[in-house]
Scaffold this motif. Structure first.
Motif, mmCIF file in Angstrom:
data_model
loop_
_atom_site.group_PDB
_atom_site.id
_atom_site.type_symbol
_atom_site.label_atom_id
_atom_site.label_comp_id
_atom_site.label_asym_id
_atom_site.label_seq_id
_atom_site.Cartn_x
_atom_site.Cartn_y
_atom_site.Cartn_z
ATOM 1 N N THR A 359 0.827 -1.207 0.000
ATOM 2 C CA THR A 359 0.000 0.000 0.000
ATOM 3 C C THR A 359 0.863 1.259 0.000
ATOM 4 N N LYS A 360 1.905 1.262 0.808
ATOM 5 C CA LYS A 360 2.748 2.455 0.931
ATOM 6 C C LYS A 360 3.654 2.650 -0.288
ATOM 7 N N SER A 361 4.220 1.562 -0.797
ATOM 8 C CA SER A 361 5.219 1.676 -1.868
ATOM 9 C C SER A 361 4.648 1.477 -3.261
ATOM 10 N N GLY A 362 3.502 0.792 -3.352
ATOM 11 C CA GLY A 362 2.949 0.462 -4.662
ATOM 12 C C GLY A 362 3.696 -0.659 -5.351
ATOM 13 N N ASP A 363 4.622 -1.313 -4.632
ATOM 14 C CA ASP A 363 5.445 -2.388 -5.205
ATOM 15 C C ASP A 363 4.993 -3.724 -4.646
ATOM 16 N N TYR A 364 4.549 -4.614 -5.508
ATOM 17 C CA TYR A 364 4.139 -5.947 -5.085
ATOM 18 C C TYR A 364 5.179 -7.004 -5.436
ATOM 19 N N ARG A 365 6.095 -6.691 -6.330
ATOM 20 C CA ARG A 365 7.101 -7.676 -6.750
ATOM 21 C C ARG A 365 8.145 -7.928 -5.651
ATOM 22 N N GLY A 366 8.533 -6.858 -4.948
ATOM 23 C CA GLY A 366 9.495 -7.020 -3.861
ATOM 24 C C GLY A 366 9.005 -7.981 -2.787
ATOM 25 N N PRO A 367 7.782 -7.770 -2.241
ATOM 26 C CA PRO A 367 7.249 -8.710 -1.257
ATOM 27 C C PRO A 367 7.121 -10.140 -1.801
ATOM 28 N N LEU A 368 6.831 -10.267 -3.116
ATOM 29 C CA LEU A 368 6.714 -11.599 -3.711
ATOM 30 C C LEU A 368 8.070 -12.299 -3.718
ATOM 31 N N TYR A 369 9.115 -11.590 -4.131
ATOM 32 C CA TYR A 369 10.474 -12.138 -4.103
ATOM 33 C C TYR A 369 10.873 -12.520 -2.680
ATOM 34 N N PHE A 370 10.640 -11.593 -1.756
ATOM 35 C CA PHE A 370 11.030 -11.840 -0.370
ATOM 36 C C PHE A 370 10.308 -13.064 0.197
ATOM 37 N N GLY A 371 9.001 -13.154 -0.052
ATOM 38 C CA GLY A 371 8.219 -14.261 0.483
ATOM 39 C C GLY A 371 8.717 -15.607 0.001
ATOM 40 N N CYS A 372 8.943 -15.728 -1.301
ATOM 41 C CA CYS A 372 9.401 -17.006 -1.856
ATOM 42 C C CYS A 372 10.801 -17.361 -1.360
#
Length: 545
Positions: A359-372
């Motif tokens: 929500t704050k950054s508008g970036d969903y790819r970073g959290p996806l990389y981190f999660g995996c």
């Protein structure tokens, strides 16, 4: 907001409904709407409904030994109480999701809750394991409707920019639902396992009343008859049948029959052929479960696989960490359930953190990389567990997995929506949820097959080298339910079985690590897009408070 901006937004709404997708530069700036009291009440009810579905999946591992003992079931039969529930949940999601476009989300959500409640009553009254499996399937049908419709309602009521925040709030249902491990252990320890299902009934009654009063959506105008005729009934039947047949072969292979036997090869082959037939039927279906426009999206395909792996990891951990703590570490029922809480609690915590970041950054790819990456590292670290591992190590190794799975949950929901036109948002959420639930089913089936086969191999090795007498043999198909029996063996024999449990589970962790690594590679296929590209919601609650 000026009149010109309002015209621009109106044009954006009409265009999105017609399938027109704006580029990032063309997208209008759209403000989020003020939320009403009804909105917050509806969200609260949705969280509680999703809590029930999560509870009835997670509560099972801790209550399985008591169920198996009372209903005289084998370990493989007991597994079908979980697998049957999940398969039915997955199969019903596209049905409820599609019919909700025709009949409205609210009606289908209420029907789902009613099915879930009636099935809970029948589960509580089960007199045989076959009865329980059948009613668990019925309960899964209702649970599938609740799962997909709650997420679709949130998608309808919120803009894309704020959606990750509300999706992360939905993850609170997993936080509370996952305490079902402890609740299930306490119920079976102090009362009877039947109360696992009785507790659903009053909650369902209250939810039906609350949703009737608070949730007032504006349904799309559709021709009911034509919509139902166009629905891909053949596809869902073929997929459900082929997935069940495939899972039957995986659960039974090397346990009830050798892998080379016709009893195992036949369901595996039939299951694979069924999946091929499903793909063919989907290609020609007028209203396929997976619209072709979705399958053309690189991001959707990648996040579908990532979501599948996330579902696989969640259930394999929920089921088999309990086995580790009970069988290898020697904990009691309640202690084992409490020991799994770090993973269980950190999944929704990770979802909330990931939602805030998106929500704050508008970036969903970073959290996806981190999660995996976190899940891959966490799964590999579980392989160092031994029967004598310290509490600190047992707890610490669960932290990256729980947080990583939370990041995957929220990011895999948002990523496809950011790259797809708005008329496909609800459909994409429906299908991502479907693949996640299918992953949960395979997590139980594949994890169970690996564990049981490895268990038999290690027992045979110990019998051959003389460290274990054949009179103390426990078969793999009974291993998950034999804790009490093993506790009655001489201490030296119990110690051997503690090592066998730990060694057998190591193969389960390695498999999870490999799948998580594949999911990490899939992250590179996701596309970057702006969350401000389309901020409108398809439906709104009335403005009255």
């Amino acid at each position: 907001m000026t009149l010109g901006e309002e015209d621009k937004i109106s044009h954006a709404l009409i265009s999105s409904q017609r399938g027109i997708c704006y580029t990032e530069d063309e997208a209008p700036e759209i403000e989020t709407t003020t939320k009403t009291t009804r909105f917050y009440i509806s969200i609260a009810a949705i969280v509680v409904a999703l809590f029930l579905v999560t509870l009835d999946l997670v509560i099972l591992p801790a209550s399985l030994p008591a169920i198996a003992q009372d209903l005289k079931a084998t370990s493989s039969q007991a597994y079908w109480c979980g697998t049957g529930y999940i398969i039915a949940q997955a199969a019903s999601q596209p049905i409820f999701g599609t019919i909700s476009v025709i009949s409205g989300r609210k009606l289908m959500l209420q029907i789902s809750l009613l099915i879930f409640m009636v099935a809970s009553i029948m589960c509580a009254r089960a007199q045989s394991i076959e009865w329980l499996i059948g009613t668990r399937v019925m309960q899964g049908l209702g649970g599938g409707g609740i799962t997909t419709l709650t997420i679709m309602v949130v998608t309808d009521l919120t803009s894309l920019q704020e959606r990750s925040k509300w999706m992360s709030i939905l993850s609170l249902s997993y936080a509370f639902g996952n305490v079902g491990l402890v609740l299930g252990a306490a119920i079976t320890e102090f009362t009877t396992w039947r109360w696992v299902y009785y507790i659903n009934i009053p909650v369902c009654v209250i939810l039906l009343a609350v949703l009737q009063l608070s949730l007032h959506l504006q349904p799309k105008i559709e021709n009911h008859h034509n919509g139902l005729l166009k629905f891909d009934w053949a596809g869902i039947a073929i997929l459900g049948g082929s997935a069940s047949t495939l899972l039957l072969g995986l659960l039974s292979g090397g346990v009830s029959h050798p892998w080379s036997s016709a009893a195992i090869i036949a369901p595996l082959v039939i299951g694979v052929i069924g999946l091929v037939c499903f793909a063919i039927v989907e290609y020609f279906a007028p209203m396929p479960m997976f619209p072709r426009e979705l399958l053309k999206s690189r991001t959707f395909n990648a996040t579908s696989l990532i979501s599948f792996v996330g579902g696989y990891a969640v259930t394999s951990l929920a089921f088999f960490l309990i086995v580790y703590f009970h069988g290898a570490a020697g904990y009691g029922v309640i202690h084992s359930a409490v020991a799994v809480l770090p993973t269980i609690i950190l999944v929704p915590a990770g979802g909330i953190i990931g939602g805030v970041i998106i929500t704050k950054s508008g970036d969903y790819r970073g959290p996806l990389y981190f999660g995996c990456a976190a899940v891959t590292a966490g799964m590999s670290s579980l392989t160092v567990l031994s029967p004598l591992s310290s509490v600190g190590l047992q707890t610490g190794l669960q932290i990256p997995i729980g947080i990583g799975l939370g990041f995957i949950y929220i990011a895999s929901n948002i990523a496809p929506q950011a790259t797809l036109p708005s008329h496909l948002h609800a459909v994409s959420v429906n299908q991502i949820t479907f693949t996640r639930v299918m992953g949960q089913a395979f997590g139980i089936a594949i994890g169970g097959a690996i564990f049981q086969n490895q268990f038999d191999n290690y027992v045979n090795n110990h019998v051959r080298d003389g460290s274990l007498s054949d009179g103390f043999r426990v078969r793999g198909k009974d291993a998950e339910l034999a804790f009490t029996r093993i506790d009655q063996f001489p201490q030296q024999v119990s110690d051997v079985y503690s090592a066998i449990y730990c060694d057998s589970l190591r193969a389960v962790w390695f498999t999870g690590m490999a799948l998580s690594a594949v999911a990490l590679l899939c992250c590179f296929s996701t596309q970057k897009a702006s969350l401000g590209r389309d901020l409108t919601a398809n439906r709104r609650l009335p403005s009255s408070k």
